[in-house]
Design a protein around this motif. Structure first.
Motif, PDB file in Angstrom:
ATOM      1  N   ALA A  99       0.834  -1.205   0.000  1.00 26.20           N
ATOM      2  CA  ALA A  99       0.000   0.000   0.000  1.00 26.20           C
ATOM      3  C   ALA A  99       0.868   1.254   0.000  1.00 26.20           C
ATOM      4  CB  ALA A  99      -0.937  -0.003   1.209  1.00 26.20           C
ATOM      5  N   ASP A 100       1.929   1.240   0.779  1.00 23.54           N
ATOM      6  CA  ASP A 100       2.849   2.378   0.833  1.00 23.54           C
ATOM      7  C   ASP A 100       3.402   2.679  -0.562  1.00 23.54           C
ATOM      8  OD1 ASP A 100       4.614   4.366   1.731  1.00 23.54           O
ATOM      9  OD2 ASP A 100       6.099   2.917   2.436  1.00 23.54           O
ATOM     10  N   CYS A 101       3.943   1.678  -1.226  1.00 15.74           N
ATOM     11  CA  CYS A 101       4.497   1.871  -2.574  1.00 15.74           C
ATOM     12  C   CYS A 101       3.413   2.239  -3.577  1.00 15.74           C
ATOM     13  CB  CYS A 101       5.217   0.598  -3.027  1.00 15.74           C
ATOM     14  SG  CYS A 101       6.684   0.189  -2.077  1.00 15.74           S
TER      15      CYS A 101
ATOM     16  N   THR B 193       8.499  -8.288  -4.707  1.00 16.29           N
ATOM     17  CA  THR B 193       8.704  -7.303  -3.653  1.00 16.29           C
ATOM     18  C   THR B 193       7.573  -6.272  -3.673  1.00 16.29           C
ATOM     19  OG1 THR B 193       9.991  -5.788  -5.030  1.00 16.29           O
ATOM     20  CG2 THR B 193      11.210  -7.562  -3.898  1.00 16.29           C
ATOM     21  N   PRO B 194       7.358  -5.570  -2.554  1.00 19.80           N
ATOM     22  CA  PRO B 194       6.306  -4.544  -2.553  1.00 19.80           C
ATOM     23  C   PRO B 194       6.425  -3.518  -3.682  1.00 19.80           C
ATOM     24  CG  PRO B 194       6.890  -5.049  -0.304  1.00 19.80           C
ATOM     25  CD  PRO B 194       7.890  -5.788  -1.191  1.00 19.80           C
ATOM     26  N   PRO B 195       7.621  -2.965  -3.970  1.00 16.45           N
ATOM     27  CA  PRO B 195       7.678  -2.030  -5.097  1.00 16.45           C
ATOM     28  C   PRO B 195       7.334  -2.682  -6.434  1.00 16.45           C
ATOM     29  CG  PRO B 195       9.609  -1.762  -3.698  1.00 16.45           C
ATOM     30  CD  PRO B 195       8.887  -2.996  -3.225  1.00 16.45           C
TER      31      PRO B 195
ATOM     32  N   ALA C 207       3.605  -3.405 -10.961  1.00 14.07           N
ATOM     33  CA  ALA C 207       2.792  -4.296 -11.795  1.00 14.07           C
ATOM     34  C   ALA C 207       1.312  -3.933 -11.715  1.00 14.07           C
ATOM     35  CB  ALA C 207       3.005  -5.748 -11.364  1.00 14.07           C
ATOM     36  N   THR C 208       0.841  -3.634 -10.509  1.00 19.36           N
ATOM     37  CA  THR C 208      -0.564  -3.263 -10.321  1.00 19.36           C
ATOM     38  C   THR C 208      -0.880  -1.958 -11.030  1.00 19.36           C
ATOM     39  OG1 THR C 208      -0.622  -4.415  -8.202  1.00 19.36           O
ATOM     40  CG2 THR C 208      -2.339  -2.767  -8.592  1.00 19.36           C
ATOM     41  N   LEU C 209      -0.044  -0.955 -10.839  1.00 20.83           N
ATOM     42  CA  LEU C 209      -0.278   0.341 -11.469  1.00 20.83           C
ATOM     43  C   LEU C 209      -0.167   0.254 -12.988  1.00 20.83           C
ATOM     44  CD1 LEU C 209       1.591   2.491  -8.853  1.00 20.83           C
ATOM     45  CD2 LEU C 209      -0.839   2.704  -9.443  1.00 20.83           C
TER      46      LEU C 209
END
Length: 171
Positions: free
Chosen positions: A36-38, A146-148, A153-155
């Protein structure tokens, strides 16, 4: 010699010689998590209005203000991403989110595992056609771990969708 890009206005935007269009989208990350942070930091750079929805006021992300209640920000411009598939609140949170006219809802999780939200929503009496509105897995299939990487990938998938491109979420 300076090269001009009269033939492609997108090039001027990429070189910050012209303003880009704002996406006109809201990005709602549900549950405070490293992803969520990234997601929210990168999303803001990409023109999304970032909102962290965290029902538990005891869970925070440094530098981000969280909302604890569903609200009018959940409109037709909102892309909603649940960033933790292990939280007990998944079912009730999704059930309540599905009552809003959000554009897109997705939940993180591997395509190799059973989706926990399906059982949770079924147990709450949510009809199958509403459960089908929840996308899983999410993000472009780039092998992110990894989170980033997951955020990128989501964005990327959301941007492809926003721009009517085939990037999509297929695995």
């Amino acid at each position: 010699m300076t090269h001009t890009h009269d033939e492609d206005p997108a090039c001027e935007v990429a070189h910050r010689e012209a303003p880009g269009e704002l996406a006109g989208r809201t990005l709602v990350a549900v549950f405070a998590s490293p992803v969520a942070d990234c997601l929210l930091r990168f999303g803001a750079e990409l023109g999304f209005r970032p909102i962290l929805l965290e029902p538990d006021p005891g869970r925070l992300i440094d530098g981000l203000t969280a909302v604890t209640e569903l609200g009018d920000y959940l409109d037709a411009t909102a892309d909603v991403v649940l960033t933790d598939h292990h939280r007990d609140e998944i079912g009730p949170t999704l059930r309540d989110l599905l009552k809003f006219p959000v554009r897109w809802i997705g939940i993180m999780g591997s395509a190799r595992h059973t989706a926990p939200h399906v059982r949770a929503l079924t147990d709450l009496g949510v009809p199958p056609e509403e459960i089908a509105r929840v996308h899983r897995p999410i993000g472009l299939n780039i092998g992110s771990r990894t989170p980033p990487e997951i955020a990128v990938a989501t964005l990327a998938g959301l941007i492809a969708d926003r721009n009517g491109r085939p990037g999509g979420f297929a695995f």
